[in-house]
Design a protein around this motif. Sequence first.
Motif, mmCIF file in Angstrom:
data_model
loop_
_atom_site.group_PDB
_atom_site.id
_atom_site.type_symbol
_atom_site.label_atom_id
_atom_site.label_comp_id
_atom_site.label_asym_id
_atom_site.label_seq_id
_atom_site.Cartn_x
_atom_site.Cartn_y
_atom_site.Cartn_z
ATOM 1 N N MET A 1 17.554 -30.797 -28.908
ATOM 2 C CA MET A 1 17.809 -30.833 -27.345
ATOM 3 C C MET A 1 18.241 -29.397 -26.803
ATOM 4 S SD MET A 1 20.367 -33.535 -25.676
ATOM 5 C CE MET A 1 20.781 -33.231 -23.915
ATOM 6 N N ALA A 2 17.779 -29.108 -25.527
ATOM 7 C CA ALA A 2 18.056 -27.797 -25.029
ATOM 8 C C ALA A 2 19.623 -27.954 -24.618
ATOM 9 C CB ALA A 2 17.550 -27.347 -24.107
ATOM 10 N N ALA A 3 20.115 -26.530 -24.858
ATOM 11 C CA ALA A 3 21.477 -26.418 -24.373
ATOM 12 C C ALA A 3 21.647 -26.469 -22.662
ATOM 13 C CB ALA A 3 22.174 -25.117 -24.971
ATOM 14 N N THR A 4 22.705 -26.941 -22.171
ATOM 15 C CA THR A 4 22.847 -26.933 -20.828
ATOM 16 C C THR A 4 23.684 -25.782 -20.452
ATOM 17 O OG1 THR A 4 23.361 -29.448 -20.827
ATOM 18 C CG2 THR A 4 24.099 -28.371 -18.982
ATOM 19 N N LEU A 5 23.109 -25.244 -19.370
ATOM 20 C CA LEU A 5 23.484 -23.910 -18.827
ATOM 21 C C LEU A 5 24.216 -24.053 -17.583
ATOM 22 C CD1 LEU A 5 20.335 -21.744 -19.388
ATOM 23 C CD2 LEU A 5 22.455 -21.793 -20.864
ATOM 24 N N GLU A 6 25.389 -23.545 -17.558
ATOM 25 C CA GLU A 6 26.355 -23.595 -16.287
ATOM 26 C C GLU A 6 26.583 -22.162 -15.787
ATOM 27 O OE1 GLU A 6 29.880 -25.683 -16.579
ATOM 28 O OE2 GLU A 6 28.740 -27.182 -17.732
ATOM 29 N N VAL A 7 26.248 -21.987 -14.539
ATOM 30 C CA VAL A 7 26.522 -20.579 -13.784
ATOM 31 C C VAL A 7 27.090 -20.937 -12.348
ATOM 32 C CG1 VAL A 7 24.415 -19.522 -14.725
ATOM 33 C CG2 VAL A 7 24.145 -20.783 -12.736
ATOM 34 N N GLU A 8 27.576 -19.978 -11.651
ATOM 35 C CA GLU A 8 28.513 -20.186 -10.322
ATOM 36 C C GLU A 8 28.115 -19.023 -9.484
ATOM 37 O OE1 GLU A 8 32.817 -19.590 -11.341
ATOM 38 O OE2 GLU A 8 32.938 -21.396 -12.384
ATOM 39 N N SER A 9 27.943 -19.207 -8.174
ATOM 40 C CA SER A 9 27.930 -18.416 -7.302
ATOM 41 C C SER A 9 28.987 -18.379 -6.285
ATOM 42 C CB SER A 9 26.706 -18.525 -6.621
ATOM 43 O OG SER A 9 26.265 -19.691 -6.041
ATOM 44 N N THR A 10 29.228 -17.677 -5.257
ATOM 45 C CA THR A 10 30.185 -17.807 -4.412
ATOM 46 C C THR A 10 29.695 -17.786 -3.075
ATOM 47 O OG1 THR A 10 31.626 -16.195 -5.795
ATOM 48 C CG2 THR A 10 32.260 -16.296 -3.401
ATOM 49 N N LEU A 11 30.370 -18.580 -2.171
ATOM 50 C CA LEU A 11 29.946 -18.716 -0.663
ATOM 51 C C LEU A 11 30.435 -17.469 0.055
ATOM 52 C CD1 LEU A 11 30.404 -22.519 0.228
ATOM 53 C CD2 LEU A 11 28.252 -21.383 0.000
ATOM 54 N N THR A 12 29.670 -16.966 1.099
ATOM 55 C CA THR A 12 30.380 -15.859 1.965
ATOM 56 C C THR A 12 30.951 -16.406 3.187
ATOM 57 O OG1 THR A 12 28.397 -15.816 3.160
ATOM 58 C CG2 THR A 12 28.016 -14.560 1.365
ATOM 59 N N ASP A 13 31.592 -15.625 4.040
ATOM 60 C CA ASP A 13 32.124 -16.408 5.216
ATOM 61 C C ASP A 13 31.088 -16.934 6.233
ATOM 62 O OD1 ASP A 13 34.330 -15.102 4.475
ATOM 63 O OD2 ASP A 13 34.203 -13.512 5.515
ATOM 64 N N ARG A 14 30.123 -16.781 5.714
ATOM 65 C CA ARG A 14 28.894 -17.568 6.677
ATOM 66 C C ARG A 14 28.092 -18.894 5.888
ATOM 67 N NH1 ARG A 14 24.957 -13.321 9.095
ATOM 68 N NH2 ARG A 14 24.114 -15.374 10.066
ATOM 69 N N TYR A 15 28.915 -19.019 4.766
ATOM 70 C CA TYR A 15 28.355 -20.211 3.808
ATOM 71 C C TYR A 15 27.171 -19.795 3.297
ATOM 72 C CZ TYR A 15 32.067 -22.879 6.156
ATOM 73 O OH TYR A 15 33.340 -23.138 6.527
ATOM 74 N N GLN A 16 26.808 -18.725 3.050
ATOM 75 C CA GLN A 16 25.566 -18.574 2.210
ATOM 76 C C GLN A 16 25.951 -18.128 1.018
ATOM 77 O OE1 GLN A 16 24.367 -15.328 4.560
ATOM 78 N NE2 GLN A 16 22.933 -16.449 5.912
ATOM 79 N N THR A 17 24.844 -18.006 0.153
ATOM 80 C CA THR A 17 25.153 -17.624 -1.295
ATOM 81 C C THR A 17 23.836 -16.927 -1.869
ATOM 82 O OG1 THR A 17 25.987 -18.448 -3.678
ATOM 83 C CG2 THR A 17 24.570 -19.685 -2.485
ATOM 84 N N THR A 18 24.101 -16.340 -3.005
ATOM 85 C CA THR A 18 22.905 -15.839 -3.953
ATOM 86 C C THR A 18 22.542 -16.689 -4.898
ATOM 87 O OG1 THR A 18 23.513 -13.582 -3.352
ATOM 88 C CG2 THR A 18 21.919 -13.838 -5.215
ATOM 89 N N VAL A 19 21.428 -17.206 -5.049
ATOM 90 C CA VAL A 19 21.092 -18.145 -6.163
ATOM 91 C C VAL A 19 21.066 -17.316 -7.475
ATOM 92 C CG1 VAL A 19 19.108 -19.458 -7.137
ATOM 93 C CG2 VAL A 19 19.609 -19.437 -4.657
ATOM 94 N N PRO A 20 21.650 -17.498 -8.461
ATOM 95 C CA PRO A 20 21.898 -16.735 -9.661
ATOM 96 C C PRO A 20 20.789 -16.559 -10.348
ATOM 97 C CG PRO A 20 23.714 -18.416 -9.659
ATOM 98 C CD PRO A 20 22.799 -18.620 -8.539
ATOM 99 N N GLU A 21 20.476 -15.500 -10.972
ATOM 100 C CA GLU A 21 19.099 -15.129 -11.763
ATOM 101 C C GLU A 21 18.696 -16.223 -12.581
ATOM 102 O OE1 GLU A 21 16.947 -11.604 -14.389
ATOM 103 O OE2 GLU A 21 19.334 -11.557 -14.243
ATOM 104 N N THR A 22 19.728 -16.669 -13.300
ATOM 105 C CA THR A 22 19.455 -17.796 -14.364
ATOM 106 C C THR A 22 18.708 -18.808 -13.858
ATOM 107 O OG1 THR A 22 21.300 -17.009 -15.731
ATOM 108 C CG2 THR A 22 20.499 -19.398 -16.223
ATOM 109 N N VAL A 23 19.206 -19.305 -12.529
ATOM 110 C CA VAL A 23 18.683 -20.356 -11.941
ATOM 111 C C VAL A 23 17.247 -20.219 -11.273
ATOM 112 C CG1 VAL A 23 19.037 -22.002 -9.765
ATOM 113 C CG2 VAL A 23 20.905 -21.189 -11.215
ATOM 114 N N ARG A 24 17.144 -18.875 -10.616
ATOM 115 C CA ARG A 24 15.944 -18.411 -10.266
ATOM 116 C C ARG A 24 14.700 -18.592 -11.299
ATOM 117 N NH1 ARG A 24 19.009 -14.275 -7.877
ATOM 118 N NH2 ARG A 24 17.789 -12.678 -9.513
ATOM 119 N N ARG A 25 15.121 -18.051 -12.397
ATOM 120 C CA ARG A 25 14.226 -18.112 -13.590
ATOM 121 C C ARG A 25 13.768 -19.536 -13.966
ATOM 122 N NH1 ARG A 25 16.482 -15.521 -17.875
ATOM 123 N NH2 ARG A 25 18.057 -14.450 -16.790
#
Length: 109
Positions: free
Chosen positions: A1-25
């Motif tokens: 079974m594949a391992a579960t990966l967990e990543v975080e990102s931060t919300l800006t003052d305008r409620y925007q975030t960058t999708v982490p590279e791990t998630v994009r891939r």
Amino acid sequence: MAATLEVESTLTDRYQTTVPETVRRALRLGKRDKIHYTIRPGGEVVLTRAEAPEGDDPVLGNFLSFLVRDIASHPERLQAVDASFVRRIQSLVGGIEVDLDAALSADDE
């Protein structure tokens, strides 16, 4: 079974975030791709790649995404189109009219 990966990102003052590279891939996301959110009753949110709307050509989309990545990775490969090359192309297709909205014939499909 594949391992579960967990990543975080931060919300800006305008409620925007960058999708982490791990998630994009993992979702094979490129620039301008759409993201789909499923919000479950317990507050869990599932993030997936949004399906392309009907009529979008997935092969063309993948090819254009490839070009975007390649140009970004290797800008030194870009070359200007030579004027003589443009004249050569125009000599080959000059005078040919194409109706892009016309249906293809059975032979062309």
